[in-house]
Design a protein around this motif. Structure first.
Motif, short mmCIF file in Angstrom:
data_model
loop_
_atom_site.label_atom_id
_atom_site.label_comp_id
_atom_site.label_asym_id
_atom_site.label_seq_id
_atom_site.Cartn_x
_atom_site.Cartn_y
_atom_site.Cartn_z
N GLY A 74 -1.27 7.60 -7.18
CA GLY A 74 -0.58 7.55 -6.74
C GLY A 74 -0.11 7.72 -4.91
O GLY A 74 0.68 6.88 -4.17
N THR A 75 -1.16 7.93 -4.56
CA THR A 75 -1.13 8.76 -3.18
C THR A 75 -1.39 6.66 -2.46
O THR A 75 -0.28 6.65 -2.18
CB THR A 75 -2.88 9.03 -2.69
N GLY A 76 -2.73 5.95 -2.98
CA GLY A 76 -2.28 4.92 -2.51
C GLY A 76 -0.99 3.67 -2.89
O GLY A 76 -1.16 3.66 -1.85
N ILE A 77 -0.06 3.73 -4.36
CA ILE A 77 0.96 3.38 -4.31
C ILE A 77 1.95 3.64 -3.31
O ILE A 77 2.39 2.79 -2.24
CB ILE A 77 1.27 3.45 -5.82
N TRP A 78 2.00 5.05 -2.53
CA TRP A 78 2.68 6.02 -1.90
C TRP A 78 2.53 4.65 -0.48
O TRP A 78 3.43 4.83 0.66
CB TRP A 78 2.66 7.25 -1.81
N GLN A 84 4.06 3.50 4.76
CA GLN A 84 3.16 3.15 5.27
C GLN A 84 2.86 3.43 6.49
O GLN A 84 1.73 3.30 7.56
CB GLN A 84 4.11 1.71 5.00
N ARG A 85 3.91 4.09 7.14
CA ARG A 85 3.60 4.62 8.08
C ARG A 85 2.56 5.66 8.22
O ARG A 85 1.46 5.52 9.65
CB ARG A 85 4.83 5.57 9.10
N SER A 86 2.02 5.89 7.66
CA SER A 86 0.69 7.42 7.16
C SER A 86 0.33 6.66 7.14
O SER A 86 -1.06 6.72 8.33
CB SER A 86 1.18 7.95 6.19
#
Length: 537
Positions: A74-78, A84-86
């Motif tokens: 889920g973190t990877g998809i986010w 994307q900025r993070s």
């Protein structure tokens, strides 16, 4: 009489019978019932770590592993979507990149352990050696399918870390940057960056900055105004509190007109006075930051120099750029020596240019003016901004990293990268406008720097609009001369040559995207006129 041998004795008359238990025996962990089923669960366990443990009855262990995997997924998809900025901020931080490398290594090792342990638990007891060997090959294939991409990702992270360390100084020396400031932007309303195109390379003596553009960026909105100065600008002034003002009281002068132009300051200034500004890694850039800043009435925070000899590789790394071409743009050629161009870029909308052609599009000026080239350079910058979306940057990261090391030079400190990442996301969707100081605005040989500063002030702080009409209260709307329909006669920023100081006469900046739009009429006329002559006929 005793009961028959082997027959249990009946309980004594009247004695209560023991209670009969209906509780099922506790089920032990069970492997898959077949080897084929074990292989299927092994593959699923590789895709969804933890499911293999669940299949063998180890619910707690399987649930914990599966939950951790789902959180990471889920973190990877986010990060790939709304985060994307993070992701870019992490990719711009050397410490974060090192932790990413460590995380990739640890995560891959734990995943491999889950896959191997799950397979061993799933294989039915009594499975023959041949089938176990087949199972081992399947596990090895699964591990390779994940370890190879993980290794590539780790290498990308290390290359990115090296790129940041090489391009963005941590302990760099600069005469114009306070590198010990923990908040480089602070409460600044605008950040001003000097963009230089260094036309150095084989057969050229030193570096001449034929491209000099200042990008003034609003830190709240990302709205950007580009100020383009001609390469033949003379008498570049310096701030009164700078040691360069005492060395050049009447503006930059290297002894001859050709060596005193704006494009020669980077090379000739440090050559004449190498220690004038004290310790610095790039005295030429500091000379220009002070001089161009004084000319525009701006404090220039940072510079970015792009070596045009490597510019083509940068564009190729991005996969090319797309521009509109409204007239025949020469490739090569030297009119002073009567050397015809090698070829021309044909007019047309949405032309896809590779690195070499993009460089010629930005550089070519055979039978055109410097101002035509300045206009195309602004369009090139806009096209690069469009091409450098986050997905492309991540997909082309390795190639971009290799190219950028030799192409881009800057005094932006590493500590400011987080702020610049945030700013880049704003600029991506913001307005980019342009003001060109061409010969309809100033006489490059005798520039009126007070007037230049007035134009800059007006561009950055335009007059209030009339509430009733929505029009500027300063006067009539001037014509926009930068639409690239052909060689430009009066780009935006043009003012009457009367030299009056009335701000109503100053021209407001135009949107770069509008100025770089396709002009069907101009392109059609150019095509009807036919391709100009080349070396080959």
């Amino acid at each position: 009489m005793s009961s028959t041998s082997g027959t249990p004795a009946e309980p004594a008359s009247g004695a209560p019978e023991p209670p009969v238990s209906h509780r099922a025996p506790r089920s032990a962990p069970h492997p898959a019932r077949s080897f084929r089923g074990a292989l299927g669960w092994t593959v699923l366990n590789a895709l969804l770590p933890g499911t293999g443990f669940l299949a063998t009855g180890r619910r707690v262990l399987g649930g914990v592993v599966l939950a951790l995997f789902l959180v990471l997924a889920g973190t990877g998809i986010w990060l790939a979507t709304s985060g994307q900025r993070s992701a870019i901020r992490a990719a711009a931080d050397t410490s974060s990149l090192m932790w990413i490398v460590v995380g990739i290594g640890v995560g891959t090792a734990l995943w491999a352990a889950v896959v191997i342990a799950g397979h061993l638990l799933l294989v039915p007891r009594g499975t023959g050696r041949g089938l176990r060997a087949v199972g081992g090959l399947v596990v090895v294939a699964l591990l390779a399918a994940a370890i190879v991409p993980a290794a590539v990702a780790g290498r990308f992270a290390l290359e990115g870390r090296d790129l940041i360390a090489e391009v963005f100084p941590e302990d760099g020396r600069s005469a114009t940057v306070q590198d010990d400031d923990p908040d480089p932007f602070g409460d600044q309303e605008r950040v001003n960056v000097l963009l230089l195109g260094g036309d150095g390379g084989v057969g050229r003596e030193g570096v001449r900055t034929d491209t000099v553009i200042v990008a003034s960026i609003d830190t709240d909105t990302g709205d950007t105004t580009l100020f383009s100065l001609p390469r033949n600008l003379e008498d570049l002034p310096f701030p009164a509190d700078s040691p360069l003002a005492a060395l050049y009281p009447d503006g930059f002068d290297a002894g001859s007109e050709s060596e005193s132009l704006l494009n020669a300051v980077y090379r000739n200034g440090p050559a004449m006075h190498p220690d004038a500004l004290g310790p610095t890694d790039n005295p030429g850039a500091d000379f220009l930051k002070l001089g161009v800043g004084e000319a525009l009435g701006l404090d220039l925070d940072y510079y970015v120099l792009i070596n045009l000899e490597g510019f083509s590789r940068l564009v190729d790394a991005l996969g090319g750029i797309t521009v509109n071409v409204n007239y025949w743009v020469p490739i090569g050629g030297e009119p002073t020596k009567r050397i015809l161009p090698d070829d021309f870029i044909a007019p047309g909308p949405n032309q896809r240019l590779d690195g070499f052609t993009a460089l010629e599009f930005a550089r070519g000026r055979y039978n055109l003016t410097d101002y035509d080239r300045m206009a195309r350079q602004r369009c090139t910058i806009d096209a690069i901004v469009d091409a450098a979306d986050p997905i492309t940057l991540l997909r082309k990261y390795q190639e971009l990293a290799r190219t950028t090391k030799d192409v881009v030079f800057t005094d932006i400190p590493r500590s400011a990268l987080d702020d610049f990442v945030d700013l880049a996301f704003l600029v991506k969707d913001a307005d980019i406008r342009s003001v060109v100081f061409d010969n309809s605005v100033i006489d490059p040989a005798y520039p009126d720097y007070d007037r230049i500063r007035d134009i800059v002030d007006l561009a950055l702080d335009p007059p209030a609009q009339d509430e009733g009409t929505g029009e500027e209260a300063t006067g009539d709307e001037p014509a926009d001369g930068t639409v690239a329909g052909g060689p430009t006669e009066a780009p935006v920023g043009g003012v009457p040559e009367s030299g009056g100081e009335d701000l109503d006469a100053l021209v407001a900046p135009s949107d770069v995207r509008d100025a770089c739009a396709y002009d069907r009429d101009a392109a059609g006329l150019a095509l009807l006129a036919g391709k100009p002559p080349t070396k080959t006929g």
